[in-house]
Design a protein around this motif. Structure first.
Motif, PDB file in Angstrom:
ATOM      1  N   ASN A 242       0.850  -1.199   0.000  1.00 36.29           N
ATOM      2  CA  ASN A 242       0.000   0.000   0.000  1.00 36.29           C
ATOM      3  C   ASN A 242       0.887   1.251   0.000  1.00 36.29           C
ATOM      4  N   LYS A 243       1.746   1.333  -1.004  1.00 35.09           N
ATOM      5  CA  LYS A 243       2.711   2.438  -1.066  1.00 35.09           C
ATOM      6  C   LYS A 243       2.046   3.802  -1.167  1.00 35.09           C
ATOM      7  N   ASP A 244       0.855   3.829  -1.702  1.00 33.95           N
ATOM      8  CA  ASP A 244       0.194   5.121  -1.878  1.00 33.95           C
ATOM      9  C   ASP A 244      -0.260   5.731  -0.551  1.00 33.95           C
ATOM     10  N   LYS A 245      -0.258   4.936   0.539  1.00 27.68           N
ATOM     11  CA  LYS A 245      -0.692   5.440   1.840  1.00 27.68           C
ATOM     12  C   LYS A 245       0.475   5.840   2.743  1.00 27.68           C
ATOM     13  N   SER A 247       4.926   7.305   2.715  1.00 27.41           N
ATOM     14  CA  SER A 247       5.902   8.095   1.966  1.00 27.41           C
ATOM     15  C   SER A 247       7.199   7.313   1.798  1.00 27.41           C
ATOM     16  N   PRO A 307      -1.754  11.105   4.115  1.00 29.66           N
ATOM     17  CA  PRO A 307      -1.754  10.398   2.821  1.00 29.66           C
ATOM     18  C   PRO A 307      -2.471  11.146   1.707  1.00 29.66           C
ATOM     19  N   HIS A 310      -0.187  14.148   0.941  1.00 26.83           N
ATOM     20  CA  HIS A 310       1.236  13.780   0.872  1.00 26.83           C
ATOM     21  C   HIS A 310       2.122  14.825   1.555  1.00 26.83           C
TER      22      HIS A 310
END
Length: 548
Positions: A242-245, A247, A307, A310
């Protein structure tokens, strides 16, 4: 002219760096066998104190019949057995009668034929392989099993809390391993154990179980170290899915923390620690500190990361609500506490021989405690037993077996760094029992001497086996032993009385004095033999477990 029988005999003389020299007796089938004395009722062996021939200690019958000889001084005071690396002559001889016609008179000639000695076990192999299934290993497996079950349930979806808080479980394991090695925390736990479980109404079974547990908490420490790595890897796997959640910075810091913990664990592996202890100590310390600093950074980044945008937005309310923060704060406090007690103090160092030093400090210390000293607190620390009458001063006895201990003799320091909070170990648990036999070889006597000088809850008995006691340890140590009741002490000088069977001596003394438990401090092989002999005799016994 009367015919005379001539015999040709080749005698091999041996000397180990333990300092015990002996000659082969060609009249035995096994030249190193120790013959049993003729069985006579009521006859025992008298072991004389090496510093006087005017008084003696009466000892139970011992099955050794060795002629004492002297050789060079040993520098390994806790070791009375020969290791493979210490043997100067790498063979033994076996007596055989060979029919060989002599040109002069044709008689039989007796020779000693060389025979290959089976390879000696190394200390490391004894430490790792010869102890069997111990309480330490049991704690390791139990703690590991709990973590594996929790991890498996989390991965299977039956433990959602762990799946969303995998990093917290990793930090929780780090907190547990820190607690198991916190000298301040263990000092309190040992004190409570003695106060509560040391009461006469508590059964011996509970006392020995408590001793086994407290001596083996290192098993929890090691297991939690491995488990923390497993949980951190699991956390990283979930994060990468879950890289999008998260940094890149958080992921990068987590990978560095994992690398540092892994490096610290590898450095603590017995092979590395045994052969390169200073390397282990520095890696363990500095990688741990760096991991702790990065752990704080990881928590602050994780708490403040948004998230959706960012971006990072840190507030105190967010921090105090995170369990990870409180766990990490506890770890930090536990690590800082011992360093708050570090002091540079004046010391007096004397050397009764070129192989021993006595370091004296101001202030009395309770019996059973140990202390740490250092010439450079950030690089190395050395633990020693403390000798004290509990009044004005205490001292440490150090055998010259390493660079630091040798430097104490060659260039005695005026000051040393110490930790003013002394820590409790196995000797402190003597206070749990009513009657205890203490078995020490060489400089191992230092951890027990305080019980001879101070009033104790336990009725203490002592066996001390060493070589050239007055020459190696000096008059001061001798006088301290002399202060104790001679009816409760056996002192065996191997330079005078030969090398005894310490295991058998310990069992016989334990039976004679009717003790509840035996506590031994010796080298790995010596401790193992005493513990095994006591186990066969069904006598509770404890010794160094050489854990992590």
């Amino acid at each position: 002219m009367e015919e005379r029988e001539s015999t040709e005999i080749k005698i091999a003389r041996f000397s180990s760096c333990r300092g015990v020299a002996f000659e082969i007796d060609p009249n035995r089938s096994n030249p190193f066998a120790i013959g049993s004395p003729t069985k006579q009722e009521g006859i025992g062996t008298w072991l004389w104190l090496p510093w006087t021939r005017n008084s003696s200690f009466k000892v139970l019958p011992q099955p050794h019949n060795i002629s004492p000889t002297r050789s060079r001084v040993s520098s390994h005071f806790c070791d009375i057995d020969i290791d493979a690396s210490d043997v100067e002559v790498e063979f033994i001889a076996e007596v055989q009668d060979i029919e060989k016609p002599d040109k002069a008179n044709g008689v039989k000639v007796q020779k000693l034929l060389p025979k290959t000695d089976p390879p000696r076990r190394s200390r490391l192999s004894i430490i790792l392989l010869d102890q069997g299934f111990t309480f330490y290993k049991g704690l390791f497996l139990v703690c590991m099993a709990l973590n594996v079950v929790a991890l498996a349930l989390s991965a299977a979806g039956y433990f959602p809390y762990a799946k969303t808080r995998a990093a917290l479980f990793s930090i929780g394991n780090i907190l547990a391993l820190t607690l198991c090695r916190s000298e301040a925390v263990l000092r309190v736990i040992f004190w409570l154990a003695v106060k509560i479980i040391g009461r006469p109404c508590v059964s011996l079974r509970i006392k020995t179980a408590t001793t086994s547990f407290l001596q083996s908490v290192g098993g929890i420490h090691s297991s939690c170290g491995v488990s923390s790595i497993a949980w951190l890897v699991y956390s990283l796997v979930l994060t990468l899915k879950n890289k999008d959640k998260t940094s890149p910075e958080i992921i990068g810091v987590a990978f560095i923390i994992l690398s540092l913990i892994l490096l610290s664990s590898l450095a603590a592996f017995p092979l590395v620690r045994h052969l390169h202890h200073n390397v282990f100590e520095r890696i363990h310390r500095f990688s741990g500190w760096m991991a702790l600093i990065l752990l704080w950074l990881f928590i602050l980044l994780s708490v403040s990361y948004e998230p959706n945008s960012h971006t990072y937005h840190l507030t105190i309310s967010k921090v105090v609500k995170k369990q990870e923060c409180w766990f990490t704060l506890a770890i930090t406090v536990l690590i800082i506490i011992p360093w708050l007690s570090v002091r540079k103090v004046q010391v007096s160092v004397s050397s009764p021989s070129s192989h021993t030093s006595i370091i004296k400090f101001e202030g009395g210390v309770e019996a059973g405690l140990l202390g740490r000293i250092s010439p450079s607190p950030l690089s190395e620390w050395h633990a020693f037993g403390i000798i004290s009458d509990g009044k004005k001063e205490h001292m440490m006895l150090a055998g010259a077996v390493g660079d630091f201990t040798k430097s104490l003799i060659s260039t005695p320091p005026k000051h040393l760094w110490v930790r003013s909070i002394h820590f409790a170990g196995l000797p402190y648990l003597v206070n749990l029992y009513k009657r205890v036999l203490l078995v020490a070889t060489g400089s191992g006597i230092c951890v027990f001497l305080s019980f001879l000088l101070q009033p104790s809850k336990a009725n203490v008995y002592l066996i001390w086996v060493a070589k050239d006691i007055e020459l190696n340890f000096g008059r001061e140590i001798i006088e301290l032993v002399n202060k104790y009741s001679k009816e409760k002490v056996i002192v065996h000088d191997t330079a005078i009385s030969g090398r005894p069977n310490v295991a058998e001596m310990s069992v016989n003394a334990a039976i004679m004095w009717n003790v509840e438990v035996v506590i031994v401090t010796s080298n790995p092989e010596g401790s193992r033999d005493v513990l095994r002999a006591c186990k066969r005799a069904k006598i509770p016994a404890f010794g160094p477990i050489w854990d992590s």
